[in-house]
Write an enzyme that holds these catalytic residues in place. Structure first.
Site, PDB file in Angstrom:
ATOM      1  N   GLU A  77     -11.005 104.620 -29.929  1.00 44.71           N
ATOM      2  CA  GLU A  77     -11.152 103.175 -29.864  1.00 44.71           C
ATOM      3  C   GLU A  77     -10.051 102.644 -28.958  1.00 44.71           C
ATOM      4  OE1 GLU A  77     -10.736 102.059 -33.951  1.00 44.71           O
ATOM      5  OE2 GLU A  77     -12.839 102.457 -34.419  1.00 44.71           O
ATOM      6  N   ASN A  94     -11.703  93.834 -15.826  1.00 46.90           N
ATOM      7  CA  ASN A  94     -11.606  94.218 -14.420  1.00 46.90           C
ATOM      8  C   ASN A  94     -11.481  95.736 -14.316  1.00 46.90           C
ATOM      9  OD1 ASN A  94     -11.563  91.486 -13.823  1.00 46.90           O
ATOM     10  ND2 ASN A  94      -9.347  91.406 -13.611  1.00 46.90           N
ATOM     11  N   LYS A 130      -2.167  90.455   1.622  1.00 44.70           N
ATOM     12  CA  LYS A 130      -1.830  89.390   0.665  1.00 44.70           C
ATOM     13  C   LYS A 130      -0.576  89.750  -0.132  1.00 44.70           C
ATOM     14  CE  LYS A 130      -3.763  86.903  -3.297  1.00 44.70           C
ATOM     15  NZ  LYS A 130      -4.938  86.741  -4.187  1.00 44.70           N
ATOM     16  N   LYS A 146      -2.753  90.547 -19.673  1.00 42.92           N
ATOM     17  CA  LYS A 146      -3.572  91.716 -19.321  1.00 42.92           C
ATOM     18  C   LYS A 146      -3.234  92.913 -20.202  1.00 42.92           C
ATOM     19  CE  LYS A 146      -4.117  90.588 -14.408  1.00 42.92           C
ATOM     20  NZ  LYS A 146      -3.788  91.010 -13.026  1.00 42.92           N
ATOM     21  N   GLN A 168     -12.396  88.523 -19.757  1.00 41.95           N
ATOM     22  CA  GLN A 168     -12.781  89.124 -18.481  1.00 41.95           C
ATOM     23  C   GLN A 168     -12.283  90.559 -18.449  1.00 41.95           C
ATOM     24  OE1 GLN A 168     -12.021  86.727 -14.948  1.00 41.95           O
ATOM     25  NE2 GLN A 168     -11.447  88.548 -13.788  1.00 41.95           N
ATOM     26  N   TYR A 212      -8.614  96.745 -16.874  1.00 41.92           N
ATOM     27  CA  TYR A 212      -7.775  95.808 -17.624  1.00 41.92           C
ATOM     28  C   TYR A 212      -8.588  94.656 -18.174  1.00 41.92           C
ATOM     29  CZ  TYR A 212      -6.928  94.578 -12.634  1.00 41.92           C
ATOM     30  OH  TYR A 212      -7.032  94.346 -11.287  1.00 41.92           O
ATOM     31  N   HIS A 241       1.017  90.598  -9.636  1.00 41.33           N
ATOM     32  CA  HIS A 241       0.163  89.419  -9.762  1.00 41.33           C
ATOM     33  C   HIS A 241       0.337  88.707 -11.102  1.00 41.33           C
ATOM     34  CE1 HIS A 241      -2.533  92.075  -7.035  1.00 41.33           C
ATOM     35  NE2 HIS A 241      -1.663  91.389  -6.303  1.00 41.33           N
TER      36      HIS A 241
END
Length: 196
Positions: free
Chosen positions: A28, A48, A165, A70, A46, A130, A61
């Site tokens: 799990e 990713n 970036k 995260k 969300q 994540y 970030h």
């Protein structure tokens, strides 16, 4: 699931219990009841998934609106996961934590909003998943340079492949001087022994 260690007061390293036999394994990777008991978030909005070649460095970030924490784990290969406290007024401002996480050791790292996160791929074909507590908002996100001399992260590699970036990301000092930094201002949490 166990909390293996805690760092900078709010960053947690977790390891799931793995049930393994000749067929493979089962584990799990998230359970709301356990996360609640650990004092960690239970609502993620969300997911990713990134793929990186060896030497790729992504980060550092962070996002302030909505605030984004995260929970990161490596599902293929090995990566060095890093979290840096970028909250104005925090007692651990500018401090960082890093750990090698891999498909083999199954370590996960939780870092809340107010921490800049990043990683470098230590092997080829690294896949990182994540879970995020906020929906991505390009108008309220930023990055801190991975090589900021004020932070001095000890990355395990010397040469990196970095996006344009991320190469143009600001320093911690530039972030703290910006008006946006106040969105992530440190607020002390009440301890369990304090009365409301």
């Amino acid at each position: 699931m166990i909390v293996l260690s805690r760092h900078l007061d709010e960053v947690a390293v977790l390891v799931p219990k793995v049930f393994e036999d000749e067929r493979g394994y089962f584990m799990e990777t998230f359970r709301a009841d356990q996360f609640r008991d650990f004092g960690l978030p239970t609502e993620f909005v969300q997911d990713n998934h990134s793929y990186s070649k060896k030497g790729v460095l992504r980060g550092l970030h962070f996002q302030w609106e909505p605030p984004m924490g995260k929970l990161m784990r490596v599902i293929h290969g090995s990566a060095y996961l890093v979290a840096v406290d970028v909250r104005p007024g925090s007692p651990t401002l500018g401090k960082w934590f890093g750990i090698e996480a891999s498909a083999e050791n199954k370590k996960q790292v939780w870092a809340p909003a107010g921490f800049a996160r990043g990683f470098c791929a230590l092997t080829d074909d690294v896949e990182v998943q994540y879970k995020c507590t906020g929906i991505y908002n390009a108008l309220a996100e930023s990055a801190i340079r991975w090589d900021d001399p004020e932070i001095e992260i000890e990355w395990p590699l010397k040469q990196f492949v970095v996006s344009e970036k991320d190469r143009k990301a600001q320093t911690l000092a530039m972030w703290l001087a910006s008006a946006d930094a106040q969105h992530l201002k440190y607020v002390a949490r009440a301890s369990a022994t304090q009365k409301p």
